[in-house]
Design a protein around this motif. Structure first.
Motif, PDB file in Angstrom:
ATOM      1  N   SER B 182       0.839  -1.204   0.000  1.00  0.00           N
ATOM      2  CA  SER B 182       0.000   0.000   0.000  1.00  0.00           C
ATOM      3  C   SER B 182       0.870   1.249   0.000  1.00  0.00           C
ATOM      4  O   SER B 182       0.527   2.251  -0.626  1.00  0.00           O
ATOM      5  CB  SER B 182      -0.952   0.059   1.201  1.00  0.00           C
ATOM      6  N   ASP B 183       2.000   1.156   0.691  1.00  0.00           N
ATOM      7  CA  ASP B 183       2.964   2.263   0.680  1.00  0.00           C
ATOM      8  C   ASP B 183       3.456   2.490  -0.745  1.00  0.00           C
ATOM      9  O   ASP B 183       3.539   3.622  -1.230  1.00  0.00           O
ATOM     10  CB  ASP B 183       4.132   1.879   1.611  1.00  0.00           C
ATOM     11  N   MET B 184       3.758   1.391  -1.444  1.00  0.00           N
ATOM     12  CA  MET B 184       4.250   1.497  -2.823  1.00  0.00           C
ATOM     13  C   MET B 184       3.198   2.163  -3.711  1.00  0.00           C
ATOM     14  O   MET B 184       3.488   3.114  -4.445  1.00  0.00           O
ATOM     15  CB  MET B 184       4.576   0.088  -3.360  1.00  0.00           C
ATOM     16  N   ALA B 185       1.953   1.672  -3.606  1.00  0.00           N
ATOM     17  CA  ALA B 185       0.868   2.222  -4.435  1.00  0.00           C
ATOM     18  C   ALA B 185       0.675   3.710  -4.130  1.00  0.00           C
ATOM     19  O   ALA B 185       0.519   4.532  -5.041  1.00  0.00           O
ATOM     20  CB  ALA B 185      -0.418   1.440  -4.201  1.00  0.00           C
ATOM     21  N   ALA B 186       0.728   4.049  -2.842  1.00  0.00           N
ATOM     22  CA  ALA B 186       0.498   5.452  -2.463  1.00  0.00           C
ATOM     23  C   ALA B 186       1.604   6.351  -3.022  1.00  0.00           C
ATOM     24  O   ALA B 186       1.340   7.471  -3.477  1.00  0.00           O
ATOM     25  CB  ALA B 186       0.441   5.576  -0.940  1.00  0.00           C
ATOM     26  N   LYS B 187       2.831   5.852  -3.000  1.00  0.00           N
ATOM     27  CA  LYS B 187       3.943   6.671  -3.493  1.00  0.00           C
ATOM     28  C   LYS B 187       3.881   6.856  -5.005  1.00  0.00           C
ATOM     29  O   LYS B 187       4.193   7.930  -5.518  1.00  0.00           O
ATOM     30  CB  LYS B 187       5.285   6.081  -3.035  1.00  0.00           C
ATOM     31  N   ILE B 188       3.476   5.813  -5.706  1.00  0.00           N
ATOM     32  CA  ILE B 188       3.326   5.963  -7.164  1.00  0.00           C
ATOM     33  C   ILE B 188       2.206   6.963  -7.458  1.00  0.00           C
ATOM     34  O   ILE B 188       2.338   7.845  -8.304  1.00  0.00           O
ATOM     35  CB  ILE B 188       3.003   4.596  -7.831  1.00  0.00           C
ATOM     36  N   LYS B 189       1.122   6.802  -6.729  1.00  0.00           N
ATOM     37  CA  LYS B 189      -0.029   7.697  -6.926  1.00  0.00           C
ATOM     38  C   LYS B 189       0.393   9.151  -6.688  1.00  0.00           C
ATOM     39  O   LYS B 189       0.080  10.041  -7.480  1.00  0.00           O
ATOM     40  CB  LYS B 189      -1.146   7.296  -5.963  1.00  0.00           C
ATOM     41  N   LYS B 190       1.134   9.367  -5.622  1.00  0.00           N
ATOM     42  CA  LYS B 190       1.570  10.720  -5.297  1.00  0.00           C
ATOM     43  C   LYS B 190       2.525  11.244  -6.383  1.00  0.00           C
ATOM     44  O   LYS B 190       2.384  12.380  -6.855  1.00  0.00           O
ATOM     45  CB  LYS B 190       2.288  10.702  -3.946  1.00  0.00           C
ATOM     46  N   ALA B 191       3.471  10.396  -6.777  1.00  0.00           N
ATOM     47  CA  ALA B 191       4.454  10.826  -7.786  1.00  0.00           C
ATOM     48  C   ALA B 191       3.753  11.230  -9.080  1.00  0.00           C
ATOM     49  O   ALA B 191       4.173  12.167  -9.761  1.00  0.00           O
ATOM     50  CB  ALA B 191       5.446   9.693  -8.044  1.00  0.00           C
ATOM     51  N   LYS B 192       2.669  10.520  -9.404  1.00  0.00           N
ATOM     52  CA  LYS B 192       1.950  10.833 -10.656  1.00  0.00           C
ATOM     53  C   LYS B 192       1.368  12.241 -10.664  1.00  0.00           C
ATOM     54  O   LYS B 192       1.164  12.831 -11.724  1.00  0.00           O
ATOM     55  CB  LYS B 192       0.805   9.831 -10.846  1.00  0.00           C
ATOM     56  N   THR B 193       1.105  12.766  -9.489  1.00  0.00           N
ATOM     57  CA  THR B 193       0.492  14.101  -9.452  1.00  0.00           C
ATOM     58  C   THR B 193       1.540  15.213  -9.506  1.00  0.00           C
ATOM     59  O   THR B 193       1.195  16.382  -9.589  1.00  0.00           O
ATOM     60  CB  THR B 193      -0.309  14.300  -8.143  1.00  0.00           C
ATOM     61  N   ILE B 194       2.815  14.818  -9.420  1.00  0.00           N
ATOM     62  CA  ILE B 194       3.874  15.829  -9.353  1.00  0.00           C
ATOM     63  C   ILE B 194       4.521  16.008 -10.726  1.00  0.00           C
ATOM     64  O   ILE B 194       4.810  15.018 -11.402  1.00  0.00           O
ATOM     65  CB  ILE B 194       4.955  15.405  -8.322  1.00  0.00           C
ATOM     66  N   ARG B 195       4.736  17.251 -11.135  1.00  0.00           N
ATOM     67  CA  ARG B 195       5.445  17.524 -12.391  1.00  0.00           C
ATOM     68  C   ARG B 195       6.934  17.636 -12.095  1.00  0.00           C
ATOM     69  O   ARG B 195       7.323  18.251 -11.106  1.00  0.00           O
ATOM     70  CB  ARG B 195       4.949  18.830 -13.023  1.00  0.00           C
ATOM     71  N   GLY B 196       7.746  17.040 -12.953  1.00  0.00           N
ATOM     72  CA  GLY B 196       9.194  17.082 -12.750  1.00  0.00           C
ATOM     73  C   GLY B 196       9.736  15.675 -12.557  1.00  0.00           C
ATOM     74  O   GLY B 196       9.029  14.690 -12.782  1.00  0.00           O
ATOM     75  N   THR B 197      10.962  15.597 -12.131  1.00  0.00           N
ATOM     76  CA  THR B 197      11.609  14.292 -12.011  1.00  0.00           C
ATOM     77  C   THR B 197      11.261  13.633 -10.678  1.00  0.00           C
ATOM     78  O   THR B 197      11.458  14.221  -9.616  1.00  0.00           O
ATOM     79  CB  THR B 197      13.139  14.448 -12.132  1.00  0.00           C
ATOM     80  N   LYS B 198      10.724  12.425 -10.772  1.00  0.00           N
ATOM     81  CA  LYS B 198      10.394  11.642  -9.582  1.00  0.00           C
ATOM     82  C   LYS B 198      11.200  10.353  -9.658  1.00  0.00           C
ATOM     83  O   LYS B 198      11.193   9.684 -10.706  1.00  0.00           O
ATOM     84  CB  LYS B 198       8.907  11.246  -9.573  1.00  0.00           C
ATOM     85  N   VAL B 199      11.892  10.004  -8.585  1.00  0.00           N
ATOM     86  CA  VAL B 199      12.658   8.757  -8.594  1.00  0.00           C
ATOM     87  C   VAL B 199      12.247   7.916  -7.390  1.00  0.00           C
ATOM     88  O   VAL B 199      12.256   8.403  -6.251  1.00  0.00           O
ATOM     89  CB  VAL B 199      14.173   9.018  -8.554  1.00  0.00           C
ATOM     90  N   ILE B 200      11.861   6.682  -7.651  1.00  0.00           N
ATOM     91  CA  ILE B 200      11.435   5.793  -6.560  1.00  0.00           C
ATOM     92  C   ILE B 200      12.311   4.546  -6.562  1.00  0.00           C
ATOM     93  O   ILE B 200      12.481   3.900  -7.610  1.00  0.00           O
ATOM     94  CB  ILE B 200       9.937   5.429  -6.713  1.00  0.00           C
ATOM     95  N   PHE B 201      12.889   4.243  -5.415  1.00  0.00           N
ATOM     96  CA  PHE B 201      13.745   3.059  -5.269  1.00  0.00           C
ATOM     97  C   PHE B 201      12.930   1.945  -4.629  1.00  0.00           C
ATOM     98  O   PHE B 201      12.291   2.156  -3.598  1.00  0.00           O
ATOM     99  CB  PHE B 201      14.940   3.382  -4.369  1.00  0.00           C
ATOM    100  N   VAL B 202      12.969   0.780  -5.248  1.00  0.00           N
ATOM    101  CA  VAL B 202      12.230  -0.365  -4.712  1.00  0.00           C
ATOM    102  C   VAL B 202      13.236  -1.436  -4.316  1.00  0.00           C
ATOM    103  O   VAL B 202      14.039  -1.873  -5.147  1.00  0.00           O
ATOM    104  CB  VAL B 202      11.262  -0.939  -5.786  1.00  0.00           C
ATOM    105  N   LEU B 203      13.185  -1.864  -3.073  1.00  0.00           N
ATOM    106  CA  LEU B 203      14.104  -2.918  -2.616  1.00  0.00           C
ATOM    107  C   LEU B 203      13.668  -4.266  -3.200  1.00  0.00           C
ATOM    108  O   LEU B 203      12.514  -4.673  -3.025  1.00  0.00           O
ATOM    109  CB  LEU B 203      14.089  -3.003  -1.086  1.00  0.00           C
TER     110      LEU B 203
END
Ligand SMILES: Cc1ncc(C[n+]2csc(CCOP(=O)(O)OP(=O)(O)O)c2C)c(N)n1
Ligand code: SF4
Lengths: 388, 292
Positions: B182-203
């Protein structure tokens, strides 16, 4: 190529600015660019046009030529019209992606300013940077002068989009990139007519959810090269057509191979790029002195118009190839290509491969006249000959 | 045991080519579902490229360009700009790359894209090594881990890519784990609303690369988070740090015990690793505390 007489659509432009004008008229959607001498004025002029609202491509200035080409490929894969420009080390840094662009069948147009590669460092005209990319699947065209560069860069979009292969147009450092001459500019409307927007088949993000470039088996990869060969086989005709339509529009005829006073020539010079201009003058002088000289300008180097070259050279007593490049351990690249192209021709010319102007050293009209006298009756040698 | 609520949207198809039990496939499913249909992907040579499958199959229901290892972020930039030029500004351009393609060979292109603040969503599947070429170290490999190119254990620390990216002041950086969907889904959802470079690291605890049992990838990832080896947090605009899992509840031993890459570690080595984790954790929470 003689510069046309001045009229109101003329501007005094150097070769690089002529390219930028051509690109502006061709209206690409995306242009990733990275500076390198002596290409930089192309980049600066395009950015200048953009900041004056005369050019509205998405300009992208990444950290390297490698990334510029990666961005160009990806942008082109969505169906966008894409331009980039480079020279020497920049082109060499792109090498991996040049293969990639051709394999992905992205009709990118790139302008390369021919410059010596390091080491040692040099900034002068020499074509080994682009010639050493000849097996990457890019179409290669060579331009002689600023007008030729403007004409060719616009035509390059036509050719690229007709066959879905990337095109590299080349002109010589400084001799063309920085020398100024009157350049005739076609109108925006006529170029828009000449370059209609085509919907391409391979488009990333066209709603079809097709991916591009995923791993495939041996036979399928093999098939991609056969498809590339089919496309390559259409390039000479596409280039001819692009030149004829250009002539209808501008009155300037261009062709894959161009001849100057070549009919009945006893000695035919064969060369590419700015050397053609010098050779043209040498031909005039030789003719004045009763020597039947002529020039064959190779404008389309990849794919090499082999059949046409064989026809052009059969029966010519002596052909002198002037190569401003050197493939170590072999010789001049154009010389080698012609030797291969002439294999089995009845009545071939005595072919002389002269390494003239390697590293950008000057080759004068007198030098070329002298070469005609030195080699007109000389026996053919398979070895390249360094011109002093 | 926590029950994970998750509605699959079918954007990631079965028949993909991941190792059975791979947590990267699971993560890919969540990411693609959250990203949705209006997206174009770029995948760098890595496990994710293999997982998506060979031509003409694709496990992703979005179009994907298979790019080169060093230029994923540049390719994504090219696509974004081209779509923009064609009036499709809202389409998400999603980059999928491994840690090698992010921390090493692709760093230059990523840094450049970040500096330009390209509007792309870049996912780094951090399996802490080059797994596609058989398990060699990358600069994301943590110290003491045994890999194909560090048979005696890596002698240097994991590169802190998050702080390197934070220094670029891009709008959004986050870490997430397949143990916290759910944390992963929430972070992707949030990143989608932001303009610019978003980088997410997944272990991604890699089964063959780390020597993790086929059924233990998610459990290992969970232990990584719970022990603070892989803290879950966000960095906004390069300065605002927020811990999304605020507590550490375990020492690192349980996490290490799940893996063969630390099998010859002695007590002293374990203590050194614990000290490294403690140090990183306290710096991180200090930042989150100071700013949050
Ligand atoms: C220029 C270049 N060098 C080397 C390779 C070979 N290669 C393919 S994938 C890979 C490792 C990728 O590792 P990582 O990015 O961590 O992804 P993973 O496989 O672990 O998912 C390498 C070295 C390549 N594709 N391109
Ligand atoms: S090698 Fe590792 S990361 Fe790659 S698919 Fe297999 S388990 Fe997943």
């Amino acid at each position: 190529m003689n510069a046309p007489a001045f009229n109101d659509t003329m501007q005094l432009l150097n070769g690089n600015h002529a390219v930028a004008w051509g690109v502006r008229l061709a209206t690409p959607d995306v242009a990733p660019l990275y500076p390198i001498t002596p290409q930089t004025p192309i980049l600066e002029k395009l950015i200048d046009f953009q900041s004056s609202n005369l050019f509205d491509a998405e300009l992208l200035t990444p950290e390297s030529e490698h990334s510029a080409m990666a961005a160009a490929i990806a942008a082109s894969a969505t169906g966008a019209r894409v331009f980039t420009a480079t020279s020497s080390q920049g082109l060499l840094l792109m090498h991996e992606l040049l293969h990639f662009a051709a394999g992905a069948r992205t009709p990118i147009v790139m302008f390369n300013v021919n410059r010596t590669p390091a080491s040692p460092w040099g900034f002068w005209p020499d074509q080994i940077d682009s010639l050493s990319q000849r097996d990457t699947g890019w179409i290669q065209l060579y331009s002689e002068c600023p007008q030729d560069s403007l004409d060719t860069v616009i035509q390059a979009f036509r050719i690229a989009e007709a066959v879905n292969l990337p095109v590299m147009v080349n002109h010589d450092a400084f001799y063309v990139s920085h020398s100024v001459e009157p350049v005739s500019l076609p109108s925006k409307e006529s170029v828009a007519n000449y370059l209609p927007r085509t919907k391409r088949d391979i488009q990333l993000g066209d709603g079809s959810n097709r991916s591009l470039g995923a791993p495939i088996d041996q036979a399928s990869w093999n098939l991609t090269r056969r498809e590339m060969a089919k496309a390559m086989a259409q390039v000479e005709t596409a280039t001819e057509q692009a030149g004829r339509d250009w002539s209808d529009m501008t009155g300037r005829l261009t062709a894959p191979l161009e001849y100057y006073r070549a009919e009945d020539a006893e000695i035919l010079f064969v060369t590419m790029g700015s050397m053609c201009g010098t050779a043209r003058q040498a031909v005039d002088r030789l003719r004045e002195n009763g020597v039947a000289a002529g020039l064959l300008k190779v404008r389309l180097f990849r794919p090499l118009p082999i059949e046409t070259l064989r026809d052009a050279l059969a029966g010519v007593p002596c052909a002198i190839v002037l190569d401003r490049n050197y493939s170590p351990g072999m010789g001049g690249v154009l010389h080698q290509e012609l030797q291969a192209a002439l294999f089995g021709v009845q009545n071939p010319p005595r072919l002389h491969g002269l390494l003239a102007g390697v590293g950008g050293v000057n080759v004068s009209v007198e030098d070329i006249e002298k070469l005609a006298h030195d080699y007109r009756n000389a026996a053919q040698s398979m070895q390249p000959i360094w011109v002093d | 045991m926590e029950k994970i609520e998750y509605k699959d949207e079918g954007k990631f198809c079965s028949g993909h080519v991941a190792c059975a039990g791979c947590a990267e496939a699971l993560s890919m499913r969540v990411i693609l579902n959250e990203v949705g249909d209006d997206a174009v992907g770029v995948v760098a040579p890595s496990c994710s490229a293999v997982i998506l499958g060979g031509h003409p199959m694709s496990a992703a229901k979005i179009p994907v360009l298979h790019g080169t290892l060093e230029s994923a972020a540049a390719s994504a930039s090219g696509i974004k700009r081209a779509l923009k030029a064609q009036g499709r500004d809202d389409t998400t351009v999603l980059c999928l790359a491994g840690d090698g393609g992010t921390y090493d060979i692709g760093l230059q292109a990523l840094s450049s894209a970040a500096e330009r603040n390209e509007d792309i969503l870049y996912i780094c599947f951090d399996n802490e090594g080059y797994m596609n070429t058989g398990g060699q170290k990358s600069s994301s490999t943590p110290s003491k881990a045994v890999t194909g190119s560090t048979p005696l254990g890596k002698t240097t620390r994991k590169k802190n890519m998050i702080e390197i990216l934070a220094a670029h002041r891009i709008p959004y950086i986050a870490t997430t784990s397949p143990s916290h969907l759910s944390d992963m889904a929430a972070k992707i959802k949030k990143a989608k609303t932001i303009r610019g470079t978003k980088v997410i690291f997944v272990l991604i605890p890699c089964l063959p690369g780390w020597g993790v049992a086929d059924n233990a990838a998610v459990k290992t990832a969970r232990l990584g988070v719970e022990s603070g080896v892989f803290p879950l947090f966000e960095v906004e605009n390069g300065v605002d740090y927020t811990m999304t899992v605020a507590q550490r509840t375990k020492p690192i031993d349980g996490y290490l015990a799940q893996q063969k890459r630390y099998r010859s570690l002695d007590d002293a080595g374990r203590a050194e690793l614990q000290a490294e984790v403690d140090d990183t954790w306290s710096r991180l929470t200090e930042r989150a505390g100071q700013t949050g």
